[in-house]
Motif scaffolding. Sequence first.
Motif, short mmCIF file in Angstrom:
data_model
loop_
_atom_site.label_atom_id
_atom_site.label_comp_id
_atom_site.label_asym_id
_atom_site.label_seq_id
_atom_site.Cartn_x
_atom_site.Cartn_y
_atom_site.Cartn_z
N GLN A 39 -26.39 31.04 -18.17
CA GLN A 39 -26.20 32.48 -18.30
C GLN A 39 -26.02 33.37 -16.87
N ALA A 40 -24.92 33.67 -16.51
CA ALA A 40 -24.67 34.51 -15.33
C ALA A 40 -25.05 35.91 -15.87
N PRO A 41 -25.46 36.91 -15.06
CA PRO A 41 -25.47 38.21 -14.96
C PRO A 41 -24.30 38.83 -15.79
N GLY A 42 -24.45 39.53 -16.74
CA GLY A 42 -23.46 40.29 -17.70
C GLY A 42 -22.43 39.34 -18.23
N LYS A 43 -22.79 38.30 -18.66
CA LYS A 43 -22.05 37.07 -19.38
C LYS A 43 -22.89 36.48 -20.44
N GLN A 44 -22.18 35.95 -21.38
CA GLN A 44 -22.77 35.22 -22.40
C GLN A 44 -23.23 33.82 -21.97
N ARG A 45 -24.17 33.46 -22.62
CA ARG A 45 -24.84 32.25 -22.36
C ARG A 45 -23.75 30.94 -22.73
N GLU A 46 -23.63 30.14 -21.97
CA GLU A 46 -22.54 29.11 -22.17
C GLU A 46 -23.01 27.67 -22.08
N LEU A 47 -22.33 26.92 -23.03
CA LEU A 47 -22.78 25.38 -22.75
C LEU A 47 -22.33 24.80 -21.35
N VAL A 48 -23.02 24.16 -20.58
CA VAL A 48 -22.64 23.44 -19.46
C VAL A 48 -22.36 22.13 -19.61
N ALA A 49 -23.25 21.28 -20.44
CA ALA A 49 -23.38 19.75 -20.70
C ALA A 49 -23.93 19.39 -21.78
N VAL A 63 -17.13 22.34 -15.22
CA VAL A 63 -17.88 21.71 -14.38
C VAL A 63 -17.53 19.92 -14.48
N LYS A 64 -16.55 19.65 -14.97
CA LYS A 64 -16.06 18.30 -15.30
C LYS A 64 -15.80 17.71 -13.98
N GLY A 65 -16.48 16.48 -13.59
CA GLY A 65 -16.10 16.27 -12.12
C GLY A 65 -17.20 16.30 -11.15
N ARG A 66 -17.80 17.39 -11.64
CA ARG A 66 -18.99 17.73 -10.40
C ARG A 66 -20.46 17.69 -11.09
N PHE A 67 -20.48 18.07 -12.26
CA PHE A 67 -21.92 17.88 -13.03
C PHE A 67 -21.89 16.55 -13.68
N SER A 68 -22.99 15.95 -13.95
CA SER A 68 -23.30 14.88 -14.68
C SER A 68 -24.73 15.01 -15.31
N ASP A 72 -33.74 10.44 -20.33
CA ASP A 72 -34.51 9.35 -20.35
C ASP A 72 -35.43 9.54 -21.75
N ASN A 73 -35.01 8.90 -22.93
CA ASN A 73 -35.61 8.96 -24.18
C ASN A 73 -36.88 8.58 -24.06
N ALA A 74 -37.45 7.53 -23.22
CA ALA A 74 -39.05 7.65 -23.12
C ALA A 74 -39.88 8.46 -22.60
N LYS A 75 -39.25 9.04 -21.70
CA LYS A 75 -39.95 10.20 -21.17
C LYS A 75 -39.60 11.79 -21.70
N ASN A 76 -38.58 11.71 -22.87
CA ASN A 76 -38.29 12.96 -23.46
C ASN A 76 -37.73 13.86 -22.57
N SER A 77 -36.87 13.64 -21.68
CA SER A 77 -36.46 14.24 -20.59
C SER A 77 -34.71 14.16 -20.54
N VAL A 78 -34.35 15.29 -19.95
CA VAL A 78 -32.92 15.47 -19.55
C VAL A 78 -32.81 15.97 -18.19
N TYR A 79 -31.72 15.58 -17.66
CA TYR A 79 -31.27 15.86 -16.21
C TYR A 79 -29.89 16.39 -15.95
N LEU A 80 -29.72 17.02 -15.06
CA LEU A 80 -28.31 17.54 -14.79
C LEU A 80 -28.25 17.66 -13.03
N GLN A 81 -27.38 16.51 -12.91
CA GLN A 81 -26.98 16.53 -11.25
C GLN A 81 -25.76 17.39 -10.98
N MET A 82 -25.92 18.24 -10.00
CA MET A 82 -25.01 19.51 -9.76
C MET A 82 -24.38 19.22 -8.42
N ASN A 83 -23.33 18.74 -8.26
CA ASN A 83 -22.60 18.53 -6.89
C ASN A 83 -21.63 19.34 -6.71
#
Length: 120
Positions: A39-49, A63-68, A72-83
Amino acid sequence: QVQLAESGGGLVQPGGSLRLSCAASGSIFAINDMGWYRQAPGKQRELVAGITRGGNTNYADSVKGRFSISRDNAKNSVYLQMNSLKPEDTAVYYCDADVTTLTSFNRDYWGQGTQVTVSS
């Protein structure tokens, strides 16, 4: 009770990279879909991935082609690599998870948000 804790935000120059992490903790039986929103200032929250438990992913066109996204289900974790970050990626990034506990099914939980600022 379930908590989501994000980390990895910060200030980066255009063209740079950041990796966001989100770990879920608490009385978790299973986690289904997970995702990152922003969510950017003045904008609605949006799905990234988003990512399913089985690893199927979807991305916002911006973000296609830039973010991934990964998890890790064993760690109950999610990651976002942003290039190749751009100034327009500046926003507060939120982690989201659909969590099943012993007392609720597929309840939606949110992290507190982490600031990402892309600026020279």
